[in-house]
Design an enzyme around this catalytic site. Structure first.
Site, PDB file in Angstrom:
ATOM      1  N   ALA A  22      98.974  65.542 -48.947  1.00  0.00           N
ATOM      2  CA  ALA A  22      99.460  64.174 -49.178  1.00  0.00           C
ATOM      3  C   ALA A  22      98.350  63.161 -48.999  1.00  0.00           C
ATOM      4  CB  ALA A  22     100.595  63.860 -48.205  1.00  0.00           C
ATOM      5  N   ASN A  23      98.579  61.952 -49.512  1.00  0.00           N
ATOM      6  CA  ASN A  23      97.717  60.808 -49.216  1.00  0.00           C
ATOM      7  C   ASN A  23      98.348  60.035 -48.065  1.00  0.00           C
ATOM      8  OD1 ASN A  23      96.311  61.479 -51.512  1.00  0.00           O
ATOM      9  ND2 ASN A  23      96.640  59.533 -52.536  1.00  0.00           N
ATOM     10  N   ARG A  24      97.554  59.228 -47.404  1.00  0.00           N
ATOM     11  CA  ARG A  24      98.103  58.345 -46.381  1.00  0.00           C
ATOM     12  C   ARG A  24      98.783  57.166 -47.055  1.00  0.00           C
ATOM     13  NH1 ARG A  24      95.958  59.649 -41.544  1.00  0.00           N
ATOM     14  NH2 ARG A  24      93.900  60.596 -41.637  1.00  0.00           N
TER      15      ARG A  24
END
Ligand code: C5P
Length: 224
Positions: free
Chosen positions: A29-31
């Protein structure tokens, strides 16, 4: 209450990260907190728009007055967005993972002592903003975000073109800005008509100003 310049208009907003499974318990995931996207959905609704928010996994509540759909993966987010076109407005704020695991495992991948971990084969995810920006049911106003750490204006202009957007809201996410996950934001608006720089504001205030920008642009019937 207040003025409702978006009454009778429809909007689709994406927010949060996407989670791309590695196996049933792990993901890439991305932040992203979802704060800015959720605030924009709420601000558009406050101006009278009929808003659908497509949210990835976030730890914040669904905004009031907004129909919220929860998804995990980029492909699910894309399907949810595309199935709702045409709308008048699209604001793609989600931090979509650029890649997903090509063949995610159906069972938890076991860790075997002394053995090297299995390499992950990645494949590119669909670009939702770009798909919307070039779609035959393209909304009248398409807005994208750009998280940059350098050359903000130049990268924003390139992105505007490539994605087929009317506006790119670019922010500086260098670690020293504290913007990632924070409650404030400092953005530059890069549009087909020029560049606007806004002061550092609360994400809610950025959302309100952006909703007003969209209402003005839509109501003046500007064409690209
Ligand atoms: O290309 P980049 O990821 O920097 O572009 C950011 C913009 O594109 C954001 O508006 C983001 O929501 C959108 N995006 C998307 N789908 C992707 C990647 C980015 O909608 N797969």
């Amino acid at each position: 209450t207040g003025p409702k310049p978006l009454a009778g208009r429809t909007a689709i907003v994406t927010s949060g990260p996407t989670h791309e499974p590695i196996d049933p318990v792990r993901y890439i995931a991305n932040r992203s907190s979802g704060r800015q996207g959720h605030a924009i959905a709420a601000a558009l609704a406050k101006l009278g728009a009929d808003v659908t928010l497509v949210s990835g996994p976030v730890a914040i509540p669904d905004p009031a007055g907004v129909a919220t759909l929860h998804v995990e993966r980029a492909e699910e987010m894309r399907d949810a967005v595309i199935s709702r076109l045409p709308t008048d407005i699209a604001v793609m704020v989600a931090a979509v993972a650029d890649w997903r695991v090509a063949a995610s495992a159906g069972q938890k991948i076991k860790k075997r002592p002394g053995e090297a971990p299995a390499p992950l084969q990645l494949t590119e995810n669909p670009d939702i903003l770009k798909t919307v920006g070039h779609h035959e049911k393209r909304p009248a106003i398409v807005v994208g975000f750009a998280a940059e750490t350098q050359d903000i204006e130049r990268n924003g202009r390139t992105k505007l073109k490539k994605k087929g957007a009317d506006l790119i809201v670019a922010n500086d996410v260098s670690p020293e800005t504290g913007i990632m996950g924070g409650t404030r934001n400092r953005v530059k608006l890069i549009s087909t008509t020029g560049v606007e720089e806004w002061p550092e504001l609360d994400k809610d205030a950025v959302a309100e100003r952006l909703a007003n920008w969209i209402a003005e642009r839509l109501n003046q019937g500007a064409v690209r």
